[in-house]
Design an enzyme around this catalytic site. Structure first.
Site, short mmCIF file in Angstrom:
data_model
loop_
_atom_site.label_atom_id
_atom_site.label_comp_id
_atom_site.label_asym_id
_atom_site.label_seq_id
_atom_site.Cartn_x
_atom_site.Cartn_y
_atom_site.Cartn_z
N SER A 97 -69.82 -78.63 40.57
CA SER A 97 -71.09 -78.68 39.84
C SER A 97 -72.05 -77.58 40.30
O SER A 97 -71.70 -76.42 40.23
CB SER A 97 -71.69 -80.08 40.00
OG SER A 97 -72.74 -80.26 39.12
N ASP A 240 -75.88 -74.93 35.02
CA ASP A 240 -75.18 -74.88 36.31
C ASP A 240 -73.70 -74.54 36.03
O ASP A 240 -73.29 -74.44 34.87
CB ASP A 240 -75.39 -76.19 37.09
CG ASP A 240 -74.65 -77.36 36.50
OD1 ASP A 240 -74.44 -77.38 35.28
OD2 ASP A 240 -74.26 -78.27 37.25
N ASP A 242 -70.89 -76.05 35.91
CA ASP A 242 -70.04 -76.88 35.04
C ASP A 242 -70.80 -77.38 33.80
O ASP A 242 -70.29 -78.21 33.04
CB ASP A 242 -69.38 -78.03 35.81
CG ASP A 242 -70.35 -79.09 36.26
OD1 ASP A 242 -71.50 -78.73 36.58
OD2 ASP A 242 -69.97 -80.28 36.29
N ASP A 244 -73.46 -79.25 32.98
CA ASP A 244 -74.03 -80.56 32.64
C ASP A 244 -75.52 -80.61 32.95
O ASP A 244 -76.17 -81.63 32.74
CB ASP A 244 -73.26 -81.72 33.31
CG ASP A 244 -73.12 -81.55 34.80
OD1 ASP A 244 -73.75 -80.63 35.37
OD2 ASP A 244 -72.38 -82.34 35.42
#
Ligand code: MG
Length: 446
Positions: A97, A240, A242, A244
């Site tokens: 993340s 970010d 990833d 989300d």
């Protein structure tokens, strides 16, 4: 040597130290067995360690007989959606993340396209110390590729009856996008071009060589701020690695803060469909003001995306998420999705006919203070009663640590699930008051 962090939200570590390919192989094999050795979707973000760990996970899954679908480099919400829309028994995202580049992690997805619910995650984690029973030589799994998941993800967003791509296209918004060289470098430009935006891309090569600290908080968005000003853009978006979490820079070149992503998305959705908004106990009370404007209420859960998604599903909520830029739009799915978030924000700009800074100015402004102290500094005789007694005429909520709610202020203290620290967050009408409240609570527990 760093410690591996194992929690219900996944397993994180530093590559080669706490998180090794051997560990990933064995853990993925365990997950394959946990999912009855059936079909698993596997994807990763762009981190430099992603390919090595992907192949370790692939080996583990194949070795217990799973049929594996390789999605390649995809965003976390893309993988979650692909699992939901397939007949797979689960999925694994290889992504740390917003953590720095030396980190990586495994996140485990259930067959409904949501992360494992906490009880199920605990059950899975508790079995990790057992030996893996690998399949016999003639019963190993096979691998296939599916590189279209990102296109299907964007297509689902564009098909939503709540947004009108034609109307958004007419505005020809000038957008600067900073994907921090994460997994968003392909899908986000595709969505924004489909919405007719004139796009200026920065850091959209999915190399995993993050151009700055990858957490999309205001202090890390200098490059985006400069680019928005230089190009005289209507808006800047940052995600970010990833994808989300979504952060916004206004047309004035101001990083408006991650809290506003959910606030603005909620404003748009509630103007079309009224239902309770769901968020966690540490998100801003400005959301309560927005909910009130549309005659609905805010329901709050323990911190953790899965808790929010689960309650949204149970209550028929139409918008929710977290103050860290995590927007959950259940029409697409019950997980945080910055790609869907960008579409919602552009739809709001179009519908309102206002600039992003004007929309932000319409939302009541509160100030927060976020502090943390090591657990070792907390008094062994800690008593929530003592802390509560410092705030007369308040309400308390003990769903997740202690939250004290007063008139136009709150403070929330909770033990972190991933680090040996106590987090103390407060919010009030002035920064001074927010800081005073935080300090008062810290003095009461140390
Ligand atoms: Mg993330």
């Amino acid at each position: 040597m760093s410690d591996l962090m194992i929690s219900v939200s996944g397993i994180r570590g530093i590559f080669g130290e706490s998180l090794t390919p051997e560990f990933v192989l064995k853990t993925a094999a365990h997950f394959g067995v946990f999912c009855q050795r059936k079909k698993i979707l596997l994807g990763r973000d762009s981190r430099t360690t992603g390919e090595a760990l992907f192949n370790a996970a692939l080996s583990g899954l194949l070795s217990v007989g799973c049929e594996v679908v390789n999605l390649g480099i995809v965003t976390t919400p893309t993988l979650l959606l692909a699992v939901e829309e397939s007949d797979a028994s689960g999925g694994i995202c290889i992504t740390a993340s917003h953590n720095p580049a030396q980190w990586n992690a495994l996140k485990f997805v259930d067959n409904n396209g949501m992360f494992l619910y906490p009880e199920k995650a605990e059950k899975f984690i508790s079995g990790l110390s057992n030996d893996v029973v690998y399949s016999r030589w003639d019963r190993l799994g096979a691998v296939s590729e599916d590189y279209d998941a990102s296109y299907r993800h964007v297509a689902k967003i564009l098909k939503s009856p709540l947004i009108s791509p034609e109307e958004i296209r007419k505005r020809k918004y000038k957008v600067v996008l900073d994907s921090v060289n994460g997994a968003g470098g392909v899908i986000s430009p595709y969505l924004l071009r489909e919405l007719g935006c004139t796009l200026i891309e920065i850091n959209t090569q999915p190399t995993g060589l993050f151009a700055h600290d990858p957490e999309p908080v205001s202090k890390n968005l200098d490059q985006l701020v400069k680019a928005v000003k230089k190009h005289n853009a209507d808006i800047g978006f940052a995600t970010d690695p990833d994808v989300d979490r979504l952060a916004i820079v206004s047309e004035k070149g101001e990083a408006i803060g991650e809290e506003y992503s959910l606030l603005l998305a909620a404003k748009f959705i509630l103007s079309l469909k009224t239902a309770p908004v769901v968020t966690n106990l540490s998100s801003t009370m400005a959301l309560d003001d927005i909910a009130e404007e549309f005659q609905t209420k805010v329901l709050r859960t323990k911190v953790g995306e899965i808790n929010v998604g689960k309650l949204m599903k149970e209550t028929g909520s139409t918008i929710g998420g977290e103050g860290n830029g995590g927007i959950i739009w259940p029409e697409i799915h019950y997980t945080r999705d910055a790609v869907a978030g960008m579409a919602l924000i552009l739809a709001l700009l179009t519908k309102s006919d206002k600039k992003i800074s004007e929309l932000v100015a319409d939302i009541p402004r509160y100030y927060s203070c976020k502090k943390k102290i090591p657990v070792s500094e907390v008094s062994s005789a800690i008593s929530f009663e003592k802390t509560v007694s410092l705030f007369p005429n308040t309400k308390t909520d003990r769903t997740d640590g202690l939250k004290i709610l007063g008139d136009k202020f709150w403070v929330h203290l909770r033990k972190s699930g991933t680090e040996p620290i106590i987090r103390i967050y407060s919010e009030a009408e002035t920064i001074k008051k927010a800081q005073e409240i935080c300090d008062k609570v810290i003095r009461s527990i140390t």
